[in-house]
Design an enzyme around this catalytic site. Structure first.
Site, PDB file in Angstrom:
ATOM      1  N   ALA A 121      39.641  39.285  52.063  1.00  0.00           N
ATOM      2  CA  ALA A 121      40.592  40.044  52.881  1.00  0.00           C
ATOM      3  C   ALA A 121      40.586  39.557  54.322  1.00  0.00           C
ATOM      4  CB  ALA A 121      40.245  41.529  52.818  1.00  0.00           C
ATOM      5  N   ASP A 152      58.259  53.880  43.633  1.00  0.00           N
ATOM      6  CA  ASP A 152      57.426  52.793  44.123  1.00  0.00           C
ATOM      7  C   ASP A 152      57.896  51.485  43.514  1.00  0.00           C
ATOM      8  OD1 ASP A 152      55.693  53.989  45.907  1.00  0.00           O
ATOM      9  OD2 ASP A 152      54.370  54.693  44.323  1.00  0.00           O
ATOM     10  N   SER A 194      42.508  31.053  49.991  1.00  0.00           N
ATOM     11  CA  SER A 194      41.503  30.510  49.087  1.00  0.00           C
ATOM     12  C   SER A 194      41.737  29.010  48.988  1.00  0.00           C
ATOM     13  CB  SER A 194      41.615  31.172  47.709  1.00  0.00           C
ATOM     14  OG  SER A 194      42.897  30.937  47.149  1.00  0.00           O
TER      15      SER A 194
END
Length: 722
Positions: free
Chosen positions: A409, A340, A414
């Site tokens: 989400a 990963d 923001s």
């Protein structure tokens, strides 16, 4: 068990590991002597065919020696009576040394198992009767009044699979399970040795909890996922003690080879006496048995089990639990690593690295806007933007009356609304484009094209772009530029991946990033391939595709969605912080939950295989050398012409046999430290490793018997009658 006791258990485990490594080999051998003596039971010995032959030979010579005490003339065959006894004693010591090798390897895990047993205490469990998931907040004990679900206190040993228990702050978790309601801080030091508490919560990949750990805060409801006696701690105890250790396919194949060689040499030795009788000579049973033991591969036969146990022990010392030796061995044969990106290849906390202003926008203007929009942003990314702005000389202060717009989400952006009416937004490219379009300011296509160019440039460089825009008090919207967030690649990984490549291992990065970002990070990290925008089914498909090519695949995972891929992979390393499904699917569990440890696991597996190969090479070379070292000396009295081949000048046939049998026993003891520690690991191709083994252990295995037997013979010839 108190929290201090739990921390003490973890410290005991670490201390016992350090102490076992620091003890002298002599002390370890003495401590393991009782266990080695218990292994003399023939029901135990027959599992090792080579050493069982030695055991049978020692037992036969012991009986023969007893017979010689009563009928020396008939049974001694012209040899000193004590010759048989000396050979028998040396053979018993050979068996003892072989048992010691295994006992020492097993003993290194016993201290860890004893420390783990301290966590496996019978604790009270608050079992929920008729658990009602919808009314979970109303679960109460009888002392608080009856509710939709009630609680009864039972011993943890009485819990069954599927039972639901409530655990509150200060309580020990009574068994392995998954959190089905609540969130809590948990002290897992008794299992992992890490004193820092961890957060466990329901509904995610951090829902699994382990029996024997302690809840430090809040309250959780846990569904038990293991039967009594099959908990994670129980499995760890059995595995580190070696109780559940089964021979791996390579060990079984090597056992077959060693057994075949033993049978061949047994037939050869049985044929010696008839052939010698044909020319008027004879060879005593004592000498024939001693010769057989010298020729069969006793060295690797004695150390084979210890090598496998020591490999598992090295994993345990690194806080990795393997469900079997097969998993460690498979790690040594791995050809493809799936890693990963976040947390493994990169640190996972993206940091602002640059501000890119659009044409016509002053650099200080975008720095100010990006920083203001991040003042109320508590995320690491937001704080890194503020820090970078301050490094560039921007003075920032809280603005009274400003309203922070948090990231969600849904909006994916923001910002900050200033008292002057100015509005600042930062976020994903598509989100800012949508916001600009909604405000209807009519931003020109030229500006949008410039923004897309900056975004693509940042993505190609492996960064994450955040677009910054503002709306002034009059309602005019302006796109200011792009903030570049960089996911920092961990130091030293590029070199480690190069080492993997040198061993013929292909590294593949798995990430949810877009292909451009994934390609840039893959290039910086030095991996061979990557899977971008990866979904769980993509991992599974890739593993199957690699295995269809004959490759062995290893991967890490922690979530339930990783379980299919972990089960499919040849080496599946589940994180201890992950779900029970992931830990059940994998064949290894990393107690530290460190995904980069997969690289160390592969190296330990490689070292195990290299050690086994090196000592096998040494053992077979030993046998060949002993054959040419002692055969001429054994028969030079019956056939004086063979004296020419007695290159070492061994004193007599009896001294040659005894010297060889003593050397055969001593070499096992001398190689125990190497079997336990392992041959030094080097990241090289299989061809280079094979060449080194042949040059060092092959040549060394040939030279050592000639030198060792000659030195021992200098002392043996001083014995009267030899």
């Amino acid at each position: 068990m108190s929290t201090a006791t739990a921390n003490g258990v973890a410290n005991d485990i670490a201390s016992d590991v350090r102490n076992s490594n620091n003890k002298s080999m002599g002390a370890m051998l003495i401590k393991s002597l009782p266990d080695a003596l218990r292994k003399f039971d023939p029901r135990n010995m027959w599992h090792n065919p080579v050493m069982f032959i030695v055991w049978v030979g020692a037992a036969f010579l012991t009986l023969l020696g007893i017979g010689q005490l009563f009928a020396p003339a008939e049974l001694s065959q012209g040899q000193p009576v004590y010759f048989t006894w000396i050979i028998a004693i040396v053979l018993w010591f050979t068996v003892l040394f072989a048992n010691l090798a295994e006992a020492v390897a097993e003993g290194r895990g016993k201290a860890q198992a004893d420390a783990l047993r301290k966590t496996r205490t019978t604790t009270p469990a608050h079992r929920v009767v008729c658990y009602d998931e919808e009314n979970d907040p109303d679960v109460r004990g009888p002392e608080k009044g009856e509710g939709p679900s009630s609680i009864v206190e039972v011993p943890s040993s009485d819990l069954k699979l599927g039972d639901v228990v409530v655990v509150e702050a200060g309580d020990l978790i009574p068994g392995d399970g998954d959190i089905i309601s609540g969130i809590a801080s948990v002290d897992e030091s008794a299992i992992t040795g890490e004193s820092a508490p961890v957060i466990r919560e329901s509904g995610g990949d951090r829902s699994a909890v382990t029996g024997g750990t302690r809840v430090l805060s809040d309250r959780i409801v846990v569904r038990i996922t293991q039967k009594p006696g099959e908990s994670f701690v129980d499995k760890m105890i059995a595995l580190v003690e070696g109780a559940n250790r089964q021979k791996t396919p390579n060990e079984i194949a090597l056992d077959v080879l060693l057994s075949s060689l033993t049978i061949i040499f047994l037939i050869v030795v049985l044929c010696i006496n008839p052939q010698a009788s044909a020319v008027g000579a004879s060879v005593s049973l004592t000498v024939l048995i001693a010769l057989l033991v010298c020729l069969i591969p006793t060295t690797i036969g004695a150390l084979l089990s210890a090598i496998g146990i020591a490999g598992m022990d090295r994993l345990v010392q690194r806080n990795v639990l393997a469900t079997s030796g097969r998993a460690i061995e498979a790690a040594g044969d791995v050809t493809t690593l799936l890693l990963d990106k976040t947390g493994t290849i990169t640190y996972g906390n993206r940091q602002a690295s640059n501000f890119h202003a659009l044409p016509g926008v002053d650099h200080d203007e975008i720095v100010r806007a990006a920083a203001l929009s991040s003042l109320a942003d508590s995320t690491p990314e937001g704080q890194s933007i503020v820090d970078l702005a301050r490094k560039e000389g921007m003075e920032l202060k809280d603005i009274p009356g400003a309203i922070a717009v948090p990231f969600t989400a849904e909006t994916r952006m923001s910002g900050l609304d200033l008292p002057t009416g100015e509005r600042i937004r930062k976020g994903a490219t598509s989100a800012i484009e949508h916001w600009v379009a909604e405000e209807g300011s009519g931003v020109g296509q030229e500006i949008l094209d410039a923004m897309h160019d900056r975004v693509e440039s940042v993505s190609n460089a492996g960064g994450t772009p955040l677009v910054v825009a503002e709306q002034d008090a009059s309602g005019v919207v302006k796109i200011l530029g792009v903030v570049q967030l960089k996911d920092v690649v961990k130091e030293g990984l590029r070199e480690r991946f190069a080492d993997m490549r040198a061993m013929g291992i292909r590294t593949v990065m798995v990430t949810g990033d877009n292909p451009l970002t994934a390609a840039a990070i893959a290039k910086e990290a030095g991996v061979d391939d990557f899977i971008a925008e990866a979904k769980p089914e993509d991992k599974l498909a890739y593993i199957k595709k690699e295995q269809a090519k004959g490759q062995l695949v290893a991967m890490t995972g922690d979530g339930t969605n990783d379980a299919p891929a972990l089960a499919q992979s040849d080496v599946g390393v589940a994180m201890n912080s992950g779900t029970s499904a992931a830990k059940e699917a994998g064949n290894m569990v990393d107690l530290d939950s460190d995904p980069t440890k997969l690289i160390d696991i592969v190296q330990i597996g490689k070292q195990l295989l290299i050690t086994r190969g090196a000592l096998t090479t040494f053992s077979i070379a030993n046998d060949i050398a002993k054959y040419f070292a002692i055969i001429p000396a054994m028969f030079m009295e019956q056939f004086p012409g063979l004296g020419v081949l007695n290159l070492m000048g061994l004193h007599s046939s009896l001294s040659a046999v005894l010297s060889a049998i003593i050397f055969n026993a001593i070499i096992i003891v001398l190689l125990i430290p190497l079997a336990l520690k392992g041959v030094k690991y080097r990241a090289e191709s299989s061809e280079k490793i094979l060449g080194r083994n042949l040059s060092i252990y092959g040549l060394g295995g040939i030279v050592a018997p000639f030198v060792g037997i000659w030195i021992i013979d200098l002392f043996v010839r001083l014995i009267p009658g030899f």
